[in-house]
Scaffold this motif. Structure first.
Motif, PDB file in Angstrom:
ATOM      1  N   LYS A 221     -15.577 -50.629  24.389  1.00  0.00           N
ATOM      2  CA  LYS A 221     -14.369 -51.381  24.734  1.00  0.00           C
ATOM      3  C   LYS A 221     -13.181 -50.443  24.920  1.00  0.00           C
ATOM      4  O   LYS A 221     -12.362 -50.642  25.828  1.00  0.00           O
ATOM      5  CB  LYS A 221     -14.073 -52.412  23.654  1.00  0.00           C
ATOM      6  N   ALA A 222     -13.092 -49.421  24.076  1.00  0.00           N
ATOM      7  CA  ALA A 222     -11.981 -48.467  24.195  1.00  0.00           C
ATOM      8  C   ALA A 222     -12.027 -47.745  25.532  1.00  0.00           C
ATOM      9  O   ALA A 222     -10.998 -47.537  26.187  1.00  0.00           O
ATOM     10  CB  ALA A 222     -12.032 -47.464  23.043  1.00  0.00           C
ATOM     11  N   GLU A 223     -13.222 -47.370  25.957  1.00  0.00           N
ATOM     12  CA  GLU A 223     -13.371 -46.699  27.250  1.00  0.00           C
ATOM     13  C   GLU A 223     -13.010 -47.640  28.403  1.00  0.00           C
ATOM     14  O   GLU A 223     -12.371 -47.228  29.378  1.00  0.00           O
ATOM     15  CB  GLU A 223     -14.805 -46.185  27.407  1.00  0.00           C
ATOM     16  N   MET A 224     -13.403 -48.895  28.274  1.00  0.00           N
ATOM     17  CA  MET A 224     -13.070 -49.879  29.309  1.00  0.00           C
ATOM     18  C   MET A 224     -11.559 -50.053  29.428  1.00  0.00           C
ATOM     19  O   MET A 224     -11.012 -50.094  30.539  1.00  0.00           O
ATOM     20  CB  MET A 224     -13.729 -51.220  28.984  1.00  0.00           C
ATOM     21  N   LYS A 225     -10.882 -50.153  28.302  1.00  0.00           N
ATOM     22  CA  LYS A 225      -9.423 -50.328  28.328  1.00  0.00           C
ATOM     23  C   LYS A 225      -8.747 -49.154  29.018  1.00  0.00           C
ATOM     24  O   LYS A 225      -7.784 -49.337  29.784  1.00  0.00           O
ATOM     25  CB  LYS A 225      -8.899 -50.497  26.905  1.00  0.00           C
ATOM     26  N   LYS A 226      -9.251 -47.964  28.785  1.00  0.00           N
ATOM     27  CA  LYS A 226      -8.676 -46.786  29.427  1.00  0.00           C
ATOM     28  C   LYS A 226      -8.966 -46.775  30.928  1.00  0.00           C
ATOM     29  O   LYS A 226      -8.091 -46.474  31.751  1.00  0.00           O
ATOM     30  CB  LYS A 226      -9.243 -45.511  28.773  1.00  0.00           C
ATOM     31  N   MET A 234      -5.576 -57.650  31.185  1.00  0.00           N
ATOM     32  CA  MET A 234      -7.000 -57.374  31.010  1.00  0.00           C
ATOM     33  C   MET A 234      -7.553 -58.210  29.872  1.00  0.00           C
ATOM     34  O   MET A 234      -6.943 -58.329  28.808  1.00  0.00           O
ATOM     35  CB  MET A 234      -7.221 -55.887  30.719  1.00  0.00           C
ATOM     36  N   GLU A 235      -8.701 -58.802  30.117  1.00  0.00           N
ATOM     37  CA  GLU A 235      -9.424 -59.564  29.091  1.00  0.00           C
ATOM     38  C   GLU A 235     -10.869 -59.103  29.104  1.00  0.00           C
ATOM     39  O   GLU A 235     -11.513 -59.069  30.150  1.00  0.00           O
ATOM     40  CB  GLU A 235      -9.340 -61.061  29.400  1.00  0.00           C
ATOM     41  N   LEU A 236     -11.390 -58.708  27.939  1.00  0.00           N
ATOM     42  CA  LEU A 236     -12.763 -58.213  27.839  1.00  0.00           C
ATOM     43  C   LEU A 236     -13.638 -59.219  27.093  1.00  0.00           C
ATOM     44  O   LEU A 236     -13.201 -59.823  26.109  1.00  0.00           O
ATOM     45  CB  LEU A 236     -12.805 -56.874  27.104  1.00  0.00           C
ATOM     46  N   SER A 237     -14.872 -59.379  27.554  1.00  0.00           N
ATOM     47  CA  SER A 237     -15.821 -60.243  26.859  1.00  0.00           C
ATOM     48  C   SER A 237     -17.235 -59.721  27.077  1.00  0.00           C
ATOM     49  O   SER A 237     -17.513 -59.030  28.067  1.00  0.00           O
ATOM     50  CB  SER A 237     -15.707 -61.692  27.352  1.00  0.00           C
ATOM     51  N   LEU A 238     -18.127 -60.045  26.148  1.00  0.00           N
ATOM     52  CA  LEU A 238     -19.515 -59.584  26.215  1.00  0.00           C
ATOM     53  C   LEU A 238     -20.433 -60.716  26.659  1.00  0.00           C
ATOM     54  O   LEU A 238     -20.168 -61.890  26.399  1.00  0.00           O
ATOM     55  CB  LEU A 238     -19.979 -59.075  24.852  1.00  0.00           C
ATOM     56  N   LEU A 264     -25.332 -56.935  26.303  1.00  0.00           N
ATOM     57  CA  LEU A 264     -25.581 -55.658  26.977  1.00  0.00           C
ATOM     58  C   LEU A 264     -24.608 -55.397  28.117  1.00  0.00           C
ATOM     59  O   LEU A 264     -24.603 -54.319  28.698  1.00  0.00           O
ATOM     60  CB  LEU A 264     -27.007 -55.648  27.527  1.00  0.00           C
ATOM     61  N   MET A 265     -23.770 -56.405  28.432  1.00  0.00           N
ATOM     62  CA  MET A 265     -22.803 -56.266  29.511  1.00  0.00           C
ATOM     63  C   MET A 265     -21.415 -56.584  28.973  1.00  0.00           C
ATOM     64  O   MET A 265     -21.258 -57.442  28.098  1.00  0.00           O
ATOM     65  CB  MET A 265     -23.115 -57.228  30.661  1.00  0.00           C
ATOM     66  N   ILE A 266     -20.415 -55.877  29.510  1.00  0.00           N
ATOM     67  CA  ILE A 266     -19.028 -56.167  29.159  1.00  0.00           C
ATOM     68  C   ILE A 266     -18.264 -56.489  30.454  1.00  0.00           C
ATOM     69  O   ILE A 266     -18.336 -55.740  31.434  1.00  0.00           O
ATOM     70  CB  ILE A 266     -18.374 -54.986  28.403  1.00  0.00           C
ATOM     71  N   LEU A 267     -17.607 -57.628  30.432  1.00  0.00           N
ATOM     72  CA  LEU A 267     -16.871 -58.112  31.590  1.00  0.00           C
ATOM     73  C   LEU A 267     -15.376 -57.871  31.407  1.00  0.00           C
ATOM     74  O   LEU A 267     -14.806 -58.259  30.392  1.00  0.00           O
ATOM     75  CB  LEU A 267     -17.116 -59.608  31.787  1.00  0.00           C
ATOM     76  N   ALA A 268     -14.772 -57.222  32.384  1.00  0.00           N
ATOM     77  CA  ALA A 268     -13.318 -57.038  32.418  1.00  0.00           C
ATOM     78  C   ALA A 268     -12.737 -57.990  33.452  1.00  0.00           C
ATOM     79  O   ALA A 268     -13.043 -57.881  34.638  1.00  0.00           O
ATOM     80  CB  ALA A 268     -12.966 -55.595  32.762  1.00  0.00           C
ATOM     81  N   LYS A 269     -11.923 -58.948  32.997  1.00  0.00           N
ATOM     82  CA  LYS A 269     -11.182 -59.818  33.903  1.00  0.00           C
ATOM     83  C   LYS A 269      -9.758 -59.284  33.922  1.00  0.00           C
ATOM     84  O   LYS A 269      -9.069 -59.271  32.897  1.00  0.00           O
ATOM     85  CB  LYS A 269     -11.226 -61.264  33.405  1.00  0.00           C
ATOM     86  N   VAL A 270      -9.319 -58.813  35.091  1.00  0.00           N
ATOM     87  CA  VAL A 270      -8.053 -58.085  35.179  1.00  0.00           C
ATOM     88  C   VAL A 270      -7.174 -58.655  36.290  1.00  0.00           C
ATOM     89  O   VAL A 270      -7.645 -59.349  37.192  1.00  0.00           O
ATOM     90  CB  VAL A 270      -8.297 -56.579  35.425  1.00  0.00           C
ATOM     91  N   ARG A 271      -5.879 -58.303  36.192  1.00  0.00           N
ATOM     92  CA  ARG A 271      -4.913 -58.680  37.225  1.00  0.00           C
ATOM     93  C   ARG A 271      -4.056 -57.452  37.553  1.00  0.00           C
ATOM     94  O   ARG A 271      -3.613 -56.737  36.667  1.00  0.00           O
ATOM     95  CB  ARG A 271      -4.022 -59.827  36.762  1.00  0.00           C
ATOM     96  N   LYS A 272      -3.849 -57.231  38.837  1.00  0.00           N
ATOM     97  CA  LYS A 272      -3.045 -56.081  39.278  1.00  0.00           C
ATOM     98  C   LYS A 272      -1.548 -56.388  39.132  1.00  0.00           C
ATOM     99  O   LYS A 272      -1.114 -57.468  39.533  1.00  0.00           O
ATOM    100  CB  LYS A 272      -3.361 -55.773  40.748  1.00  0.00           C
TER     101      LYS A 272
END
Length: 272
Positions: A221-226, A234-238, A264-272
């Motif tokens: 998760k830390a790597e995804m946030k970076k 950003m919203e993360l979920s497994l 086994l998967m992490i989803l990033a829902k993001v907005r620019k």
């Protein structure tokens, strides 16, 4: 070890389009696409596509990065939106176009590299990329490209392999491999029968899509946030524990609960 290139990735996926070697139906037929969609919808998403398909996409211009054999084109096909799909594999694009003909779908499909998307800045309202960008040498470049082609305020849904506790802990990893061997847990096709003998978490992740798969990476998760730090929201979920990997039928409610914590998967829902 020789560093794998984007050409290696292209060659593998041209030879091994997603789920080929796993389904009994002839690849590219209507029955094959229907069986493909059943696995994706029921096994991977547990019949819940609400994170990926929702009313706010109506009327939008959407890019599917890593379209494969056209799953999201079929899922989004009944909505009032403008669909673009791109894939590194010419074979996958060919299959997606065949799917369009079979199911009467519309949309622009083309071969291309996610590290250098062939679209203008700010062209799309929404980008989706499900389980794709962990297969390319420069995943960060791909995420930066998603940011570039989005309009200000545009959204994206991007999922990558997740480095869960069983992949972060050497002891837990060894235990999981032992359990896989004892209870015959695993996936068939493309040499994946030998996954339980992987020498490291990195090798297991790479082998998940085939013994000869050149690149497969997992992230915390830390790597995804970076990696997604350019986005303002950003919203993360497994999600995702493969039901079909178990030799006996598993309770869907149990798998759904476990996937939210150990997916086994992490989803990033993001907005620019």
């Amino acid at each position: 070890m020789v560093r794998k290139t984007i050409d290696d990735v292209r060659k593998f996926w041209n030879a091994n389009p997603l789920l080929t070697g796993e389904l009994s139906e002839q690849a590219g037929t209507k029955k094959w696409f229907e069986a493909f969609d059943e696995i994706k919808t029921s096994d991977i998403f547990l019949d819940d596509l609400s994170d990926w398909v929702y009313p706010a996409l109506e009327g939008k211009t959407i890019l599917d990065v890593g379209t494969g054999p056209g799953y999201w084109n079929r899922r989004l096909g009944k909505m009032n939106l403008t669909y673009y799909g791109i894939d590194i594999s010419s074979k996958s694009v060919e299959m997606a176009k065949k799917s369009q003909a079979i199911f009467g779908l519309h949309g622009s499909l083309q071969e291309g590299n996610a590290e250098e998307l062939p679209f203008e800045d700010g062209f799309f309202d929404h980008v989706l990329s499900e389980g794709v960008l962990h297969h390319t040498p420069e995943t960060q470049k791909c995420i930066d490209e998603v940011h570039r082609v989005l309009k200000d305020g545009g959204t994206a849904c991007v999922s990558l392999y997740y480095k869960n506790i069983f992949l972060r802990s050497p002891a837990a990893f060894k235990t999981v491999l032992s359990l896989m061997r004892i209870f015959h847990i695993g996936l068939k096709g493309r040499g994946r029968e030998k996954m339980s003998f992987a020498s490291s978490p990195e090798e297991l992740i790479r082998m998940y899509d085939g013994a000869e798969n050149p690149i497969g990476k997992a992230y915390t998760k830390a790597e995804m946030k970076k990696m997604f730090s350019k986005f303002r929201e950003m919203e993360l979920s497994l999600y995702y524990i493969p039901l079909r990997a178990f030799p006996v039928k598993m309770p869907r409610a149990l798998i759904k609960a476990l996937s939210k914590r150990f997916g086994l998967m992490i989803l990033a829902k993001v907005r620019k």
